[in-house]
Design a protein around this motif. Structure first.
Motif, short mmCIF file in Angstrom:
data_model
loop_
_atom_site.label_atom_id
_atom_site.label_comp_id
_atom_site.label_asym_id
_atom_site.label_seq_id
_atom_site.Cartn_x
_atom_site.Cartn_y
_atom_site.Cartn_z
N MET A 1 64.01 46.02 36.48
CA MET A 1 63.50 44.85 37.21
C MET A 1 63.00 45.23 38.60
N ALA A 2 63.71 46.17 39.27
CA ALA A 2 63.32 46.59 40.61
C ALA A 2 61.94 47.23 40.59
N VAL A 3 61.66 48.02 39.53
CA VAL A 3 60.36 48.67 39.41
C VAL A 3 59.27 47.63 39.20
N THR A 4 59.55 46.62 38.38
CA THR A 4 58.58 45.54 38.16
C THR A 4 58.34 44.77 39.45
N ASP A 5 59.40 44.51 40.20
CA ASP A 5 59.26 43.81 41.48
C ASP A 5 58.36 44.60 42.43
N GLU A 6 58.51 45.91 42.42
CA GLU A 6 57.67 46.76 43.26
C GLU A 6 56.21 46.65 42.84
N ALA A 7 55.98 46.63 41.53
CA ALA A 7 54.62 46.50 41.03
C ALA A 7 54.01 45.16 41.42
N ILE A 8 54.80 44.09 41.31
CA ILE A 8 54.34 42.75 41.72
C ILE A 8 53.97 42.75 43.19
N GLU A 9 54.82 43.35 44.00
CA GLU A 9 54.59 43.38 45.45
C GLU A 9 53.32 44.15 45.79
N LYS A 10 53.05 45.23 45.09
CA LYS A 10 51.85 46.03 45.37
C LYS A 10 50.58 45.28 44.99
N ILE A 11 50.62 44.57 43.86
CA ILE A 11 49.45 43.78 43.48
C ILE A 11 49.26 42.63 44.47
N LYS A 12 50.36 42.03 44.88
CA LYS A 12 50.29 40.96 45.88
C LYS A 12 49.64 41.47 47.16
N GLU A 13 50.04 42.66 47.60
CA GLU A 13 49.47 43.23 48.83
C GLU A 13 47.96 43.42 48.71
N MET A 14 47.51 43.85 47.53
CA MET A 14 46.08 44.02 47.32
C MET A 14 45.33 42.70 47.45
N ILE A 15 45.94 41.62 46.95
CA ILE A 15 45.29 40.30 47.02
C ILE A 15 45.33 39.76 48.44
N VAL A 16 46.49 39.86 49.09
CA VAL A 16 46.63 39.33 50.45
C VAL A 16 45.74 40.09 51.43
N SER A 17 45.60 41.39 51.23
CA SER A 17 44.79 42.21 52.14
C SER A 17 43.30 42.01 51.92
N GLY A 18 42.93 41.43 50.78
CA GLY A 18 41.52 41.24 50.47
C GLY A 18 40.93 42.34 49.62
N ALA A 19 41.73 43.33 49.27
CA ALA A 19 41.24 44.38 48.38
C ALA A 19 40.87 43.80 47.02
N LEU A 20 41.61 42.79 46.61
CA LEU A 20 41.26 42.00 45.43
C LEU A 20 41.06 40.56 45.88
N ARG A 21 39.94 39.98 45.53
CA ARG A 21 39.61 38.62 45.94
C ARG A 21 39.61 37.67 44.73
N PRO A 22 39.66 36.37 44.98
CA PRO A 22 39.61 35.42 43.86
C PRO A 22 38.40 35.70 42.97
N GLY A 23 38.66 35.78 41.67
CA GLY A 23 37.59 36.04 40.71
C GLY A 23 37.36 37.51 40.41
#
Length: 223
Positions: A1-23
């Motif tokens: 679960m900790a590894v999955t949480d880390e993966a979720i957090e990294k994807i979240k960072e990409m979205i929040v930073s703008g590296a990934l945008r809506p769409g």
């Protein structure tokens, strides 16, 4: 679960930073896993979790995309969670609704269109003085949803939509057991509409508070 949480957090960072945008479409699984330093399995679990809460949209045969991130879409998860409420927490949901909905009704007083007020009035007229409890509750839900939407705040609208479920059963039960519940509800709806027509935000707020508090007070007396 900790590894999955880390993966979720990294994807979240990409979205929040703008590296990934809506769409945006996410890179291929193998490429993204290598870029983030994750196993493909943990990345897959993270994508599955984020799709459940409407952050990501997995399209079979096409790829995985960031959703619109629209508040209404993201807050759909709230409705799902709220459906698991216990009966002894209904008062807490009503208390939150009593805080938020009068504020939304006051905001609507300066925004709601005359055509919307006319439609709400026609809806009440069509309901008549002696509707069934089911008809009244259905009308009540639509009545308040229309007003809250007119407040012009999509987050507030989505929050109140999500909170409506647990209080619906309380409203039905009140209509079945409290002698004057139907007539009282109709009177309060008319009073809210009159305040909105007058563009009187404080009167609209007050009547919305009275309307919700009456259900809350009845429920307290039954517990």
């Amino acid at each position: 679960m900790a590894v999955t949480d880390e993966a979720i957090e990294k994807i979240k960072e990409m979205i929040v930073s703008g590296a990934l945008r809506p769409g945006d479409r996410l890179p291929k699984e193998s490429e993204l896993a290598a870029e983030l330093g994750l196993s493909r399995n943990s990345l897959r679990e993270a994508v599955r979790a984020l799709s459940l809460i409407r952050i990501l949209d997995v399209r079979q045969g096409d790829g995985t995309y960031v959703t619109s991130l629209d508040p209404q879409l993201l807050l759909e998860a709230l409705s799902f969670v709220v459906d698991f409420h216990r009966d002894d927490t209904v008062l807490e949901f009503l208390a939150v609704r009593r805080i938020l909905e009068p504020a939304a009704t006051a905001m609507a007083a300066v925004r709601i269109e005359d055509a919307e007020l006319d439609a709400l009035t026609a809806q009440l007229d069509a309901l008549g003085p002696d509707p069934s409890v089911e008809e009244l509750v259905a009308c009540d839900l639509e009545f308040h949803r229309t007003i809250v939407q007119s407040a012009g705040n999509s987050v507030l609208c989505s929050l109140l939509d999500g909170l409506s479920g647990p209080t619906t059963r309380a409203r039905v039960w009140r209509g079945l057991t409290q002698q004057d519940a139907v007539s009282r509800t109709l009177h309060e709806h008319r009073a809210i509409l009159a305040a909105l027509r007058d563009r009187d935000a404080e009167a609209a707020r007050s009547w919305a508070t009275v309307h919700i508090a009456s259900v809350e007070q009845w429920l307290r007396s039954t517990l």
